[in-house]
Structures are given as structure tokens and as C-alpha cells.
Design a protein around this motif. Structure first.
Motif, PDB file in Angstrom:
ATOM      1  N   TYR A  98      -8.370   4.500  43.009  1.00  0.00           N
ATOM      2  CA  TYR A  98      -7.475   5.604  42.673  1.00  0.00           C
ATOM      3  C   TYR A  98      -7.931   6.248  41.369  1.00  0.00           C
ATOM      4  CZ  TYR A  98      -3.980   3.538  45.858  1.00  0.00           C
ATOM      5  OH  TYR A  98      -3.297   3.041  46.941  1.00  0.00           O
ATOM      6  N   SER A  99      -7.849   7.547  41.333  1.00  0.00           N
ATOM      7  CA  SER A  99      -8.043   8.295  40.102  1.00  0.00           C
ATOM      8  C   SER A  99      -6.890   9.286  40.038  1.00  0.00           C
ATOM      9  CB  SER A  99      -9.381   9.039  40.127  1.00  0.00           C
ATOM     10  OG  SER A  99      -9.479   9.924  39.032  1.00  0.00           O
ATOM     11  N   GLU A 100      -6.082   9.178  38.990  1.00  0.00           N
ATOM     12  CA  GLU A 100      -4.941  10.087  38.829  1.00  0.00           C
ATOM     13  C   GLU A 100      -5.119  10.845  37.525  1.00  0.00           C
ATOM     14  OE1 GLU A 100      -1.422   7.671  39.054  1.00  0.00           O
ATOM     15  OE2 GLU A 100      -1.744   7.242  41.179  1.00  0.00           O
ATOM     16  N   ARG A 101      -4.947  12.148  37.599  1.00  0.00           N
ATOM     17  CA  ARG A 101      -5.047  13.004  36.414  1.00  0.00           C
ATOM     18  C   ARG A 101      -3.761  13.793  36.304  1.00  0.00           C
ATOM     19  NH1 ARG A 101     -11.359  14.743  36.972  1.00  0.00           N
ATOM     20  NH2 ARG A 101     -11.839  13.062  38.399  1.00  0.00           N
ATOM     21  N   TYR A 102      -3.326  13.979  35.080  1.00  0.00           N
ATOM     22  CA  TYR A 102      -2.050  14.650  34.819  1.00  0.00           C
ATOM     23  C   TYR A 102      -2.275  15.849  33.915  1.00  0.00           C
ATOM     24  CZ  TYR A 102      -0.094  10.453  36.844  1.00  0.00           C
ATOM     25  OH  TYR A 102       0.209   9.429  37.710  1.00  0.00           O
ATOM     26  N   PHE A 103      -1.594  16.947  34.251  1.00  0.00           N
ATOM     27  CA  PHE A 103      -1.685  18.184  33.484  1.00  0.00           C
ATOM     28  C   PHE A 103      -0.279  18.746  33.298  1.00  0.00           C
ATOM     29  CE2 PHE A 103      -5.209  17.801  36.490  1.00  0.00           C
ATOM     30  CZ  PHE A 103      -6.326  17.900  35.676  1.00  0.00           C
ATOM     31  N   LEU A 104      -0.035  19.369  32.176  1.00  0.00           N
ATOM     32  CA  LEU A 104       1.198  20.135  31.976  1.00  0.00           C
ATOM     33  C   LEU A 104       0.788  21.591  31.897  1.00  0.00           C
ATOM     34  CD1 LEU A 104       4.238  20.215  31.559  1.00  0.00           C
ATOM     35  CD2 LEU A 104       3.835  19.944  29.090  1.00  0.00           C
ATOM     36  N   LYS A 105       1.233  22.368  32.885  1.00  0.00           N
ATOM     37  CA  LYS A 105       0.907  23.791  32.950  1.00  0.00           C
ATOM     38  C   LYS A 105       2.220  24.554  32.811  1.00  0.00           C
ATOM     39  CE  LYS A 105      -2.578  24.959  35.608  1.00  0.00           C
ATOM     40  NZ  LYS A 105      -3.514  25.172  34.549  1.00  0.00           N
ATOM     41  N   GLY A 106       2.462  25.057  31.594  1.00  0.00           N
ATOM     42  CA  GLY A 106       3.754  25.680  31.324  1.00  0.00           C
ATOM     43  C   GLY A 106       4.806  24.595  31.415  1.00  0.00           C
ATOM     44  N   LEU A 107       5.736  24.752  32.359  1.00  0.00           N
ATOM     45  CA  LEU A 107       6.748  23.721  32.591  1.00  0.00           C
ATOM     46  C   LEU A 107       6.543  23.031  33.948  1.00  0.00           C
ATOM     47  CD1 LEU A 107       9.983  25.322  31.102  1.00  0.00           C
ATOM     48  CD2 LEU A 107       8.581  23.478  30.155  1.00  0.00           C
ATOM     49  N   GLU A 108       5.311  23.049  34.447  1.00  0.00           N
ATOM     50  CA  GLU A 108       4.984  22.361  35.697  1.00  0.00           C
ATOM     51  C   GLU A 108       4.161  21.122  35.362  1.00  0.00           C
ATOM     52  OE1 GLU A 108       6.564  24.137  38.046  1.00  0.00           O
ATOM     53  OE2 GLU A 108       6.461  25.974  36.921  1.00  0.00           O
ATOM     54  N   GLY A 109       4.634  19.965  35.784  1.00  0.00           N
ATOM     55  CA  GLY A 109       3.845  18.738  35.698  1.00  0.00           C
ATOM     56  C   GLY A 109       2.985  18.656  36.938  1.00  0.00           C
ATOM     57  N   PRO A 135       8.503  16.385  26.588  1.00  0.00           N
ATOM     58  CA  PRO A 135       8.896  14.964  26.692  1.00  0.00           C
ATOM     59  C   PRO A 135       9.233  14.537  28.127  1.00  0.00           C
ATOM     60  CG  PRO A 135       9.886  15.935  24.748  1.00  0.00           C
ATOM     61  CD  PRO A 135       9.261  17.064  25.534  1.00  0.00           C
ATOM     62  N   ALA A 136       9.821  15.432  28.914  1.00  0.00           N
ATOM     63  CA  ALA A 136      10.121  15.115  30.316  1.00  0.00           C
ATOM     64  C   ALA A 136       8.818  14.895  31.087  1.00  0.00           C
ATOM     65  CB  ALA A 136      10.947  16.226  30.954  1.00  0.00           C
ATOM     66  N   PHE A 137       7.792  15.665  30.762  1.00  0.00           N
ATOM     67  CA  PHE A 137       6.488  15.490  31.398  1.00  0.00           C
ATOM     68  C   PHE A 137       5.933  14.095  31.088  1.00  0.00           C
ATOM     69  CE2 PHE A 137       1.822  15.709  30.798  1.00  0.00           C
ATOM     70  CZ  PHE A 137       1.443  15.856  32.122  1.00  0.00           C
ATOM     71  N   GLN A 138       5.970  13.703  29.826  1.00  0.00           N
ATOM     72  CA  GLN A 138       5.447  12.391  29.445  1.00  0.00           C
ATOM     73  C   GLN A 138       6.228  11.271  30.124  1.00  0.00           C
ATOM     74  OE1 GLN A 138       2.489  11.937  27.716  1.00  0.00           O
ATOM     75  NE2 GLN A 138       2.838   9.952  28.674  1.00  0.00           N
ATOM     76  N   GLN A 139       7.532  11.438  30.247  1.00  0.00           N
ATOM     77  CA  GLN A 139       8.350  10.438  30.940  1.00  0.00           C
ATOM     78  C   GLN A 139       7.941  10.355  32.412  1.00  0.00           C
ATOM     79  OE1 GLN A 139      12.567  11.241  30.880  1.00  0.00           O
ATOM     80  NE2 GLN A 139      13.075   9.218  31.689  1.00  0.00           N
ATOM     81  N   TRP A 140       7.709  11.499  33.042  1.00  0.00           N
ATOM     82  CA  TRP A 140       7.285  11.543  34.445  1.00  0.00           C
ATOM     83  C   TRP A 140       5.934  10.842  34.616  1.00  0.00           C
ATOM     84  CZ3 TRP A 140       3.371  14.897  36.685  1.00  0.00           C
ATOM     85  CH2 TRP A 140       3.328  14.860  38.079  1.00  0.00           C
ATOM     86  N   VAL A 141       4.986  11.120  33.727  1.00  0.00           N
ATOM     87  CA  VAL A 141       3.675  10.457  33.784  1.00  0.00           C
ATOM     88  C   VAL A 141       3.857   8.951  33.669  1.00  0.00           C
ATOM     89  CG1 VAL A 141       1.455  10.141  32.595  1.00  0.00           C
ATOM     90  CG2 VAL A 141       2.376  12.456  32.944  1.00  0.00           C
ATOM     91  N   ASN A 142       4.659   8.515  32.700  1.00  0.00           N
ATOM     92  CA  ASN A 142       4.893   7.078  32.515  1.00  0.00           C
ATOM     93  C   ASN A 142       5.495   6.447  33.773  1.00  0.00           C
ATOM     94  OD1 ASN A 142       3.914   7.342  29.905  1.00  0.00           O
ATOM     95  ND2 ASN A 142       5.949   7.376  28.970  1.00  0.00           N
ATOM     96  N   GLN A 143       6.427   7.150  34.420  1.00  0.00           N
ATOM     97  CA  GLN A 143       7.032   6.641  35.657  1.00  0.00           C
ATOM     98  C   GLN A 143       5.994   6.520  36.763  1.00  0.00           C
ATOM     99  OE1 GLN A 143      10.131   9.518  36.266  1.00  0.00           O
ATOM    100  NE2 GLN A 143      11.652   8.306  35.134  1.00  0.00           N
ATOM    101  N   ARG A 144       5.119   7.523  36.891  1.00  0.00           N
ATOM    102  CA  ARG A 144       4.078   7.495  37.924  1.00  0.00           C
ATOM    103  C   ARG A 144       3.111   6.339  37.674  1.00  0.00           C
ATOM    104  NH1 ARG A 144       6.189   8.499  41.648  1.00  0.00           N
ATOM    105  NH2 ARG A 144       4.216   8.269  42.685  1.00  0.00           N
ATOM    106  N   VAL A 145       2.744   6.118  36.415  1.00  0.00           N
ATOM    107  CA  VAL A 145       1.829   5.028  36.077  1.00  0.00           C
ATOM    108  C   VAL A 145       2.498   3.683  36.366  1.00  0.00           C
ATOM    109  CG1 VAL A 145       0.623   3.878  34.172  1.00  0.00           C
ATOM    110  CG2 VAL A 145       0.462   6.370  34.432  1.00  0.00           C
ATOM    111  N   GLN A 146       3.782   3.547  35.986  1.00  0.00           N
ATOM    112  CA  GLN A 146       4.505   2.303  36.281  1.00  0.00           C
ATOM    113  C   GLN A 146       4.593   2.059  37.788  1.00  0.00           C
ATOM    114  OE1 GLN A 146       5.564  -0.287  34.547  1.00  0.00           O
ATOM    115  NE2 GLN A 146       4.571   0.633  32.776  1.00  0.00           N
ATOM    116  N   HIS A 147       4.787   3.117  38.547  1.00  0.00           N
ATOM    117  CA  HIS A 147       4.841   2.998  40.010  1.00  0.00           C
ATOM    118  C   HIS A 147       3.521   2.452  40.539  1.00  0.00           C
ATOM    119  CE1 HIS A 147       4.412   4.455  44.184  1.00  0.00           C
ATOM    120  NE2 HIS A 147       5.667   4.079  44.263  1.00  0.00           N
ATOM    121  N   SER A 148       2.397   2.900  39.998  1.00  0.00           N
ATOM    122  CA  SER A 148       1.093   2.422  40.463  1.00  0.00           C
ATOM    123  C   SER A 148       0.943   0.920  40.231  1.00  0.00           C
ATOM    124  CB  SER A 148      -0.049   3.189  39.791  1.00  0.00           C
ATOM    125  OG  SER A 148      -0.151   2.854  38.415  1.00  0.00           O
TER     126      SER A 148
END
Length: 180
Positions: free
Chosen positions: A133-144, A88-101
Motif C-alpha cells: 500500500y502507498s497512501e498519499r494525503y493532500f489538502l486542496k482548499g478545504l478538500e482532503g 486541523p480536521a484534515f490532520q484528524q482525518w489523516v490520523n484516522q485513515r492511518v489508524q484504520h490501516s
């Protein structure tokens, strides 16, 4: 009976062409987050910034652009890694990055039919130049992980260069999915 040199010439030529293609597509391997996130980037893309300790960590690469627009803006690719507490923290981080864009000057969403849900495409202005811009997001273990590819919009640069840029960006994304 044919001469030995005549038969080997096409084989030798093919081998040389394959070697040249391999060299021009050569990539260098990189790692962040103590090796938990690994990826490859084209050798022709020089590393221009990095932070490999702490949280976040990132590496940025310049993509050389022969067009005059490159005198005002840099085409570049950045891989950013942020330690996450959980999914869930990853999804929140992605949402924040998208909102920033959305806050960037001249932001316009770019719809891509059939595009993966982890890819966000848009254009915005940087130093008066419309950038793609092209942004891609991955969750690798606990690394966003965020892969951000930024280049002048198609109307500003050569189509062959755009295709090469996009191919290099796709290759980094594929290596991120495989590595680490």
C-alpha cells in the motif's frame, strides 16, 4: 549528394517512436468535488467504481496485472475526496485513515528513507496475498484527498510491472498536486 529518402528515414523513425511513446503514456483527466480536485490517470487503467456526488467522493481504477495472483486480488488505485471544515480536521482525518490501516490483517509498516511526510507505506494481507500500500494525503482548499495505490507485493509480481505501477501512481500524485 545523398538521396532525400535516406535522410528523412531516421527523422521519420524518431517521430514515429515519439508518437508511440506518447500514445502509450496517454492519460485521461478526471475531476471530483465539482472540479476542485483534478487529476489524470493512465488510459490503460479502467475505472471500476466511482461516487461523484455527496461526501466523500471517489474514483477507483483497476491496474491490469498479468500475474496469476491477479485472479485472487485486484491491483487498484483510488482517489478519495472528503470535504473538510479546516486544516486541523484534515490532520484528524489523516490520523484516522492511518489508524484504520493498522487494523488490516497482517499490517506491517514499510520505512522509506527520505520519503515525504504525506506518504504512508505498508503491507497487509488481502485474500491471503501480501499487498503493498502507498497512501498519499493532500489538502486542496478545504478538500482532503487520499491517493491509495494497492498492488501485490514485489515477490508476487514482475519487477517491470511493479515499476510501471509505481510510475503511474506517482504520475497521479503529481497531477493531484498540480490540478484543481
Amino acid at each position: 549528394m545523398s538521396k532525400p529518402g535516406i535522410r528523412t528515414a531516421p527523422v521519420l523513425l524518431s517521430a514515429l517512436l515519439l508518437a508511440a511513446a506518447t500514445l502509450s503514456a496517454h492519460a485521461t483527466d478526471y475531476q471530483l468535488a465539482d472540479g476542485r480536485v483534478r487529476f489524470s490517470a493512465p488510459d490503460a487503467w479502467p475505472q471500476i467504481m466511482m461516487q461523484t456526488s455527496g461526501n466523500p467522493q471517489f474514483m477507483a481504477f483497476q491496474v491490469p496485472d498479468p500475474a496469476p495472483v491477479s485472479q485472487r486480488v485486484l491491483a487498484r488505485v483510488t482517489v478519495t475526496v472528503v470535504k473538510m471544515l479546516n486544516g486541523p480536521a484534515f490532520q484528524q482525518w489523516v490520523n484516522q485513515r492511518v489508524q484504520h490501516s493498522h487494523q488490516l490483517p497482517g499490517y506491517e509498516s514499510v520505512a522509506q528513507p527520505g520519503s515525504s511526510s504525506n506518504v504512508v507505506r505498508y503491507t497487509a494481507l488481502e485474500s491471503g496475498v501480501r499487498m503493498s500500500y502507498s497512501e498519499r494525503y493532500f489538502l486542496k482548499g478545504l478538500e482532503g484527498v487520499q491517493l491509495r495505490c494497492l498492488r501485490p507485493n514485489r515477490g508476487e509480481v514482475d519487477a517491470a510491472w511493479v515499476a510501471s505501477f509505481d510510475k503511474g501512481c506517482d504520475a497521479i500524485a503529481a497531477s493531484l498536486q498540480q490540478g484543481g
